[in-house]
Design a protein around this motif. Structure first.
Motif, mmCIF file in Angstrom:
data_model
loop_
_atom_site.group_PDB
_atom_site.id
_atom_site.type_symbol
_atom_site.label_atom_id
_atom_site.label_comp_id
_atom_site.label_asym_id
_atom_site.label_seq_id
_atom_site.Cartn_x
_atom_site.Cartn_y
_atom_site.Cartn_z
ATOM 1 N N ARG A 46 -4.190 -0.597 4.618
ATOM 2 C CA ARG A 46 -2.485 -1.297 5.000
ATOM 3 C C ARG A 46 -2.153 -2.541 5.219
ATOM 4 N NH1 ARG A 46 0.321 2.522 7.010
ATOM 5 N NH2 ARG A 46 1.099 1.581 9.577
ATOM 6 N N GLU A 47 -3.524 -2.590 6.847
ATOM 7 C CA GLU A 47 -3.181 -3.862 6.934
ATOM 8 C C GLU A 47 -3.997 -4.815 7.248
ATOM 9 O OE1 GLU A 47 -1.530 -1.927 11.525
ATOM 10 O OE2 GLU A 47 -3.851 -2.184 11.711
ATOM 11 N N ALA A 48 -4.626 -4.276 6.095
ATOM 12 C CA ALA A 48 -5.788 -5.395 5.053
ATOM 13 C C ALA A 48 -4.838 -5.997 4.409
ATOM 14 C CB ALA A 48 -7.643 -5.024 4.630
ATOM 15 N N GLY A 49 -4.158 -5.033 3.576
ATOM 16 C CA GLY A 49 -3.519 -5.701 2.117
ATOM 17 C C GLY A 49 -4.154 -4.760 1.265
ATOM 18 N N LEU A 50 -4.845 -4.238 1.370
ATOM 19 C CA LEU A 50 -5.596 -3.589 0.491
ATOM 20 C C LEU A 50 -4.286 -2.320 -0.196
ATOM 21 C CD1 LEU A 50 -9.216 -3.581 1.498
ATOM 22 C CD2 LEU A 50 -8.080 -4.998 -0.199
ATOM 23 N N ILE A 51 -3.784 -1.956 0.296
ATOM 24 C CA ILE A 51 -2.804 -0.504 -0.288
ATOM 25 C C ILE A 51 -1.210 -1.052 0.360
ATOM 26 C CG2 ILE A 51 -4.483 0.544 -0.464
ATOM 27 C CD1 ILE A 51 -3.478 2.543 1.782
ATOM 28 N N ARG A 52 -0.615 -0.218 -0.445
ATOM 29 C CA ARG A 52 1.038 -0.702 0.221
ATOM 30 C C ARG A 52 1.132 1.461 0.614
ATOM 31 N NH1 ARG A 52 1.367 -2.130 -5.407
ATOM 32 N NH2 ARG A 52 1.493 -0.035 -6.392
ATOM 33 N N GLN A 53 1.773 1.195 1.331
ATOM 34 C CA GLN A 53 2.568 2.307 1.821
ATOM 35 C C GLN A 53 4.042 2.760 1.876
ATOM 36 O OE1 GLN A 53 -0.388 3.477 4.945
ATOM 37 N NE2 GLN A 53 -0.761 5.624 3.726
ATOM 38 N N TYR A 54 5.376 3.533 1.903
ATOM 39 C CA TYR A 54 6.442 3.533 1.952
ATOM 40 C C TYR A 54 6.093 5.139 1.338
ATOM 41 C CZ TYR A 54 5.729 4.329 -3.318
ATOM 42 O OH TYR A 54 5.506 3.830 -4.687
ATOM 43 N N TYR A 55 7.992 5.547 2.673
ATOM 44 C CA TYR A 55 7.937 6.840 3.029
ATOM 45 C C TYR A 55 9.405 6.850 0.809
ATOM 46 C CZ TYR A 55 6.304 7.965 6.676
ATOM 47 O OH TYR A 55 5.330 8.067 7.791
ATOM 48 N N VAL A 56 8.831 8.293 -0.081
ATOM 49 C CA VAL A 56 9.578 8.828 -0.374
ATOM 50 C C VAL A 56 10.668 10.083 -0.442
ATOM 51 C CG1 VAL A 56 9.885 9.824 -3.162
ATOM 52 C CG2 VAL A 56 8.841 7.230 -2.601
ATOM 53 N N GLY A 57 10.815 10.279 1.024
ATOM 54 C CA GLY A 57 12.212 11.322 1.117
ATOM 55 C C GLY A 57 10.885 11.666 2.669
ATOM 56 N N THR A 58 10.584 12.580 2.898
ATOM 57 C CA THR A 58 9.291 13.117 3.779
ATOM 58 C C THR A 58 7.971 12.369 3.600
ATOM 59 O OG1 THR A 58 8.724 15.205 3.259
ATOM 60 C CG2 THR A 58 10.773 14.397 4.584
ATOM 61 N N ALA A 59 7.797 12.355 2.269
ATOM 62 C CA ALA A 59 6.065 12.266 1.295
ATOM 63 C C ALA A 59 6.280 11.003 1.390
ATOM 64 C CB ALA A 59 5.933 12.636 -0.235
ATOM 65 N N ARG A 60 4.657 10.743 2.594
ATOM 66 C CA ARG A 60 4.318 9.109 2.526
ATOM 67 C C ARG A 60 3.643 8.574 0.918
ATOM 68 N NH1 ARG A 60 1.953 6.896 7.624
ATOM 69 N NH2 ARG A 60 0.099 7.699 7.288
ATOM 70 N N MET A 61 4.078 7.738 0.532
ATOM 71 C CA MET A 61 3.577 6.453 -0.846
ATOM 72 C C MET A 61 2.005 6.345 -0.568
ATOM 73 S SD MET A 61 4.562 9.332 -2.805
ATOM 74 C CE MET A 61 4.472 8.995 -4.991
ATOM 75 N N SER A 62 1.195 6.185 -1.321
ATOM 76 C CA SER A 62 -0.135 5.009 -1.283
ATOM 77 C C SER A 62 -0.558 4.406 -2.626
ATOM 78 C CB SER A 62 -1.385 5.345 0.151
ATOM 79 O OG SER A 62 -1.255 5.629 0.787
ATOM 80 N N GLY A 63 -0.703 3.029 -2.582
ATOM 81 C CA GLY A 63 -1.279 1.985 -3.912
ATOM 82 C C GLY A 63 -1.824 1.265 -3.896
ATOM 83 N N LEU A 64 -2.503 1.104 -4.710
ATOM 84 C CA LEU A 64 -3.841 0.105 -4.383
ATOM 85 C C LEU A 64 -3.187 -1.314 -4.872
ATOM 86 C CD1 LEU A 64 -6.007 -1.196 -4.643
ATOM 87 C CD2 LEU A 64 -6.632 -0.695 -7.109
ATOM 88 N N ARG A 65 -2.678 -2.237 -4.465
ATOM 89 C CA ARG A 65 -2.617 -3.553 -4.083
ATOM 90 C C ARG A 65 -3.403 -4.597 -5.460
ATOM 91 N NH1 ARG A 65 -1.333 -6.895 -0.480
ATOM 92 N NH2 ARG A 65 0.804 -7.478 -0.849
ATOM 93 N N ARG A 66 -3.909 -3.783 -6.223
ATOM 94 C CA ARG A 66 -4.480 -4.359 -7.472
ATOM 95 C C ARG A 66 -4.720 -5.793 -8.175
ATOM 96 N NH1 ARG A 66 -8.806 -4.595 -10.808
ATOM 97 N NH2 ARG A 66 -9.257 -2.224 -10.681
ATOM 98 N N ALA A 67 -3.023 -6.673 -8.326
ATOM 99 C CA ALA A 67 -2.493 -7.506 -9.016
ATOM 100 C C ALA A 67 -2.715 -8.975 -7.720
ATOM 101 C CB ALA A 67 -1.255 -7.786 -8.764
#
Lengths: 105, 105
Positions: free
Chosen positions: A63-84
């Protein structure tokens, strides 16, 4: 609330941090799984052979390198590739470091 | 005698070794200088802020990853960027990790 944790803008990527993130094969595996999923995943759904606290560290580095995003949905931490964003900053890099998962001839 | 020291064929590059080589900024500086020179250089002509033995180690890591070739001309050890081979194996990678040196608009 989406993408609450800040990540670099495409022009702000730090190549050193990106390479330090990518040099670890476990972190490349995380990226490959997020890429294959095609959607943001709960962290627990990413299969890596490390403890939960080590996994949390790996996600943080990505995340700190900027390669993924992370955020919470309720208590679940979600992660996603910042491909674009990564593709814009470093054209071709993801195709080099993430094995293509479905290139059946 | 040219290119006596073996280096990987393009299909044989090991991504892990390549990333480990590239993660060090001194090694990326070596690659950038070899690229800017446009020809193979005597190792002593590459300017890096480390001892001679450390420099030798950095060149070895780059050579074993397949990123450079090294060979002797008389007693001079020459080094050169394997641009074509690296580009074939990892399209776009060198343009990402080596700052463009002469992109005057």
């Amino acid at each position: 609330m989406s993408d609450a944790r800040t990540a670099p803008e495409p022009g702000d990527f730090d190549l050193q941090k990106v390479l330090e993130a990518l040099v670890d094969p476990v972190r490349r595996s995380i990226l490959a799984q997020l890429d294959a999923a095609g959607e943001d995943l709960r962290c627990g759904l990413v299969d890596i052979p490390v403890s939960k606290s080590t996994a949390t560290h790996h996600f943080k580095v990505l995340r700190e390198a900027g390669l993924i995003r992370q955020y919470y949905v309720g208590t679940a931490r979600m992660s996603g590739l910042r491909r674009a964003e990564v593709e814009e900053a470093f054209p071709g890099l993801l195709d080099i470091v993430i094995p293509r998962h479905a290139t059946v001839p």
